[in-house]
Scaffold this active site. Structure first.
Site, PDB file in Angstrom:
ATOM      1  N   ARG A 112       0.865  -1.183   0.000  1.00 15.46           N
ATOM      2  CA  ARG A 112       0.000   0.000   0.000  1.00 15.46           C
ATOM      3  C   ARG A 112       0.900   1.232   0.000  1.00 15.46           C
ATOM      4  O   ARG A 112       2.114   1.114   0.156  1.00 15.46           O
ATOM      5  CB  ARG A 112      -1.024  -0.024   1.152  1.00 15.46           C
ATOM      6  CG  ARG A 112      -0.614  -0.672   2.420  1.00 15.46           C
ATOM      7  CD  ARG A 112       0.459   0.002   3.153  1.00 15.46           C
ATOM      8  NE  ARG A 112       0.147   1.401   3.375  1.00 15.46           N
ATOM      9  CZ  ARG A 112       1.019   2.354   3.554  1.00 15.46           C
ATOM     10  NH1 ARG A 112       2.327   2.072   3.549  1.00 15.46           N
ATOM     11  NH2 ARG A 112       0.666   3.604   3.750  1.00 15.46           N
ATOM     12  N   GLN A 115      -2.049   3.107   9.902  1.00 17.00           N
ATOM     13  CA  GLN A 115      -0.751   3.062   9.207  1.00 17.00           C
ATOM     14  C   GLN A 115       0.329   3.833   9.971  1.00 17.00           C
ATOM     15  O   GLN A 115       1.514   3.508   9.850  1.00 17.00           O
ATOM     16  CB  GLN A 115      -0.881   3.650   7.791  1.00 17.00           C
ATOM     17  CG  GLN A 115      -1.647   2.784   6.821  1.00 17.00           C
ATOM     18  CD  GLN A 115      -3.103   3.227   6.727  1.00 17.00           C
ATOM     19  OE1 GLN A 115      -3.675   3.715   7.693  1.00 17.00           O
ATOM     20  NE2 GLN A 115      -3.710   3.042   5.576  1.00 17.00           N
ATOM     21  N   ASP A 118      -1.649  10.897  -2.334  1.00 20.87           N
ATOM     22  CA  ASP A 118      -2.026   9.858  -3.298  1.00 20.87           C
ATOM     23  C   ASP A 118      -2.344  10.436  -4.668  1.00 20.87           C
ATOM     24  O   ASP A 118      -2.358   9.711  -5.661  1.00 20.87           O
ATOM     25  CB  ASP A 118      -3.219   9.068  -2.757  1.00 20.87           C
ATOM     26  CG  ASP A 118      -2.816   8.383  -1.461  1.00 20.87           C
ATOM     27  OD1 ASP A 118      -2.894   9.030  -0.394  1.00 20.87           O
ATOM     28  OD2 ASP A 118      -2.364   7.226  -1.528  1.00 20.87           O
TER      29      ASP A 118
HETATM   30  O1  MRU Z   1      -4.457   3.516   2.014  1.00 21.58           O
HETATM   31  P1  MRU Z   1      -2.957   3.509   1.970  1.00 21.58           P
HETATM   32  O2  MRU Z   1      -2.274   2.960   3.162  1.00 21.58           O
HETATM   33  O3  MRU Z   1      -2.442   2.938   0.672  1.00 21.58           O
HETATM   34  O4  MRU Z   1      -2.659   5.048   2.023  1.00 21.58           O
HETATM   35  C1  MRU Z   1      -1.903   5.706   1.164  1.00 21.58           C
HETATM   36  C2  MRU Z   1      -0.893   6.353   1.935  1.00 21.58           C
HETATM   37  O5  MRU Z   1       0.069   5.727   2.326  1.00 21.58           O
HETATM   38  C3  MRU Z   1      -1.050   7.740   2.323  1.00 21.58           C
HETATM   39  O6  MRU Z   1      -2.176   8.359   1.920  1.00 21.58           O
HETATM   40  C4  MRU Z   1       0.222   8.461   2.117  1.00 21.58           C
HETATM   41  O7  MRU Z   1       0.271   9.507   2.959  1.00 21.58           O
HETATM   42  C5  MRU Z   1       0.490   8.844   0.686  1.00 21.58           C
HETATM   43  S1  MRU Z   1       1.419   7.658  -0.194  1.00 21.58           S
HETATM   44  C6  MRU Z   1       3.097   8.086   0.081  1.00 21.58           C
END
Ligand code: MRU
Length: 367
Positions: A53, A203, A244
């Site tokens: 992820r 996370q 993202d």
């Molecule tokens: O849902 P996830 O764990 O895949 O979340 C994405 C992320 O890790 C975050 O949004 C993050 O801050 C951006 S990706 C470096």
């Protein structure tokens, strides 16, 4: 970066040249488990279930997913199927779509017999490019931390708040938001990180705290609601988060809860930075409202995962059976709340002009 002192990455091509290894992030921080992906279905499952992820990492995993698909069947139909199938696993992070478009464009014109090797080679390149982009983000972001440190008393740490995991576990190595922090720590600048827990998937607690601990960076885990309090008390010098998807006009999608941190930072005059590689910019969208927001299952809200006193990892329910829940996984922070974007090319304003100052070749794509 290191786990127990051993240099590690989140994804790699195994020595057999035909399978892909990943660190299973659903097992962290309690167990360190490595998993082998053999098929495109394995790759899709790993992305969907969040064994991998983080925006940059799911882009790399998708690229390897296409390579695994081509290994089984390199026809035009199989290529189209693999790209569509992998794209539908997670909707918000643009890096997934970016990597799949890249692979589709490169493999499409090739003969079937060339596609497998070309796909593995390109997936490997995308992984290496991500490592280098993240390293550069760290070098550029280091200057922001150095400037904050210069305003402190000697030996006093720069307090940096981060949300979710935008560390090396969300990428291949270094991380986006954490890369400037690792570079500052390694340069001897005292830093301390406030790590948001980041419900519902935690996370921050499970991943960011884990990686900072293993690199020896001072940090404190806080509940998601504590950030505003620490900002009011003057205990936060900077916020640095990942993203993202960033629109062509600088709106920023990131893990749910980021927007509230940006509001609190704005109210308290705390600089709020977003770190990203170029593959996270969506030049086709201007307004954050047009970013698709992933809605995940309610069970993530209704339960928490942890290790009990017997050492078993389990989910426990936190509300009455039958409680309805909603679970948007991301939110959008408007560009006006963002102090700057830290990229592999430098730091810019979170605006159309700011982005074009670093990526002038995108001027026509962004018009
Ligand atoms: O849902 P996830 O764990 O895949 O979340 C994405 C992320 O890790 C975050 O949004 C993050 O801050 C951006 S990706 C470096």
């Amino acid at each position: 970066m290191k786990i127990d002192g051993v240099p590690s990455r989140t994804i790699w091509l195994e020595s057999d040249g035909q399978t892909v290894g990943i660190l299973d992030q659903t097992r962290l921080p309690h167990e360190i488990v490595r998993v082998t992906l053999r098929t495109v279905d394995d790759a899709a499952r790993a992305i969907k279930s969040m064994q991998v992820r983080g925006a940059p990492l799911i882009g790399v995993a998708a690229a390897y997913g296409v390579a695994l698909a081509m290994q089984a069947d390199a026809s035009d139909a199989a290529l189209r199927r693999a790209v569509a199938y992998l794209a539908e696993q997670r909707p918000t992070a643009i890096n997934l779509r970016w990597a799949l478009d890249d692979l589709a464009q490169r493999l499409g014109p090739l003969a079937e017999g060339e596609r497998r090797d070309a796909a593995f080679a390109r997936a490997g390149e995308i992984a290496e490019e991500d490592v280098e982009s993240c390293r550069r983000i760290g070098v550029n972001g280091l200057e922001i931390i150095r400037a904050a440190s210069a305003k402190k008393k000697p030996g006093e740490p720069v307090n940096i708040l981060t949300h979710c995991n935008a560390g090396w576990l969300a990428c291949v190595d270094w991380g986006t938001a954490t890369s400037p922090i690792y570079h500052a720590h390694d340069a001897g600048i005292p830093v301390h990180v406030w790590v948001d827990e980041t419900r519902p998937r935690s996370q921050g607690a499970a991943l960011t705290a884990f990686e900072l601990l293993h690199h020896g960076v001072p940090h404190s885990l806080i509940v998601d609601n504590a950030g505003g309090h620490f900002m009011q008390r003057g205990d936060v010098d900077l916020v640095i988060v990942g993203t993202d998807r960033v629109t062509a006009h600088g709106d920023v999608a990131n893990k749910i809860g980021t927007y509230l941190k940006a509001l609190a930072a704005y109210d308290n005059g705390v600089p709020f930075y977003v770190a990203l590689p170029y593959s996270t910019i969506d030049w086709s969208i201007k307004n954050g409202v047009d970013i698709p927001i992933e809605e995940r299952g309610s069970e993530e809200v209704l339960s928490v995962y942890g290790r009990n006193s017997a050492g078993e990892v389990q989910a426990v329910s936190i509300s009455a059976e039958g409680t309805p829940a909603r679970n948007p996984a991301f939110d959008v922070t408007p560009s006006r709340l963002v102090s700057g974007l830290i990229t592999e090319r430098g730091v810019c304003a979170s605006s159309h002009d700011g982005l074009l100052s670093l990526y002038p070749e995108k001027r026509s794509a962004a018009e």
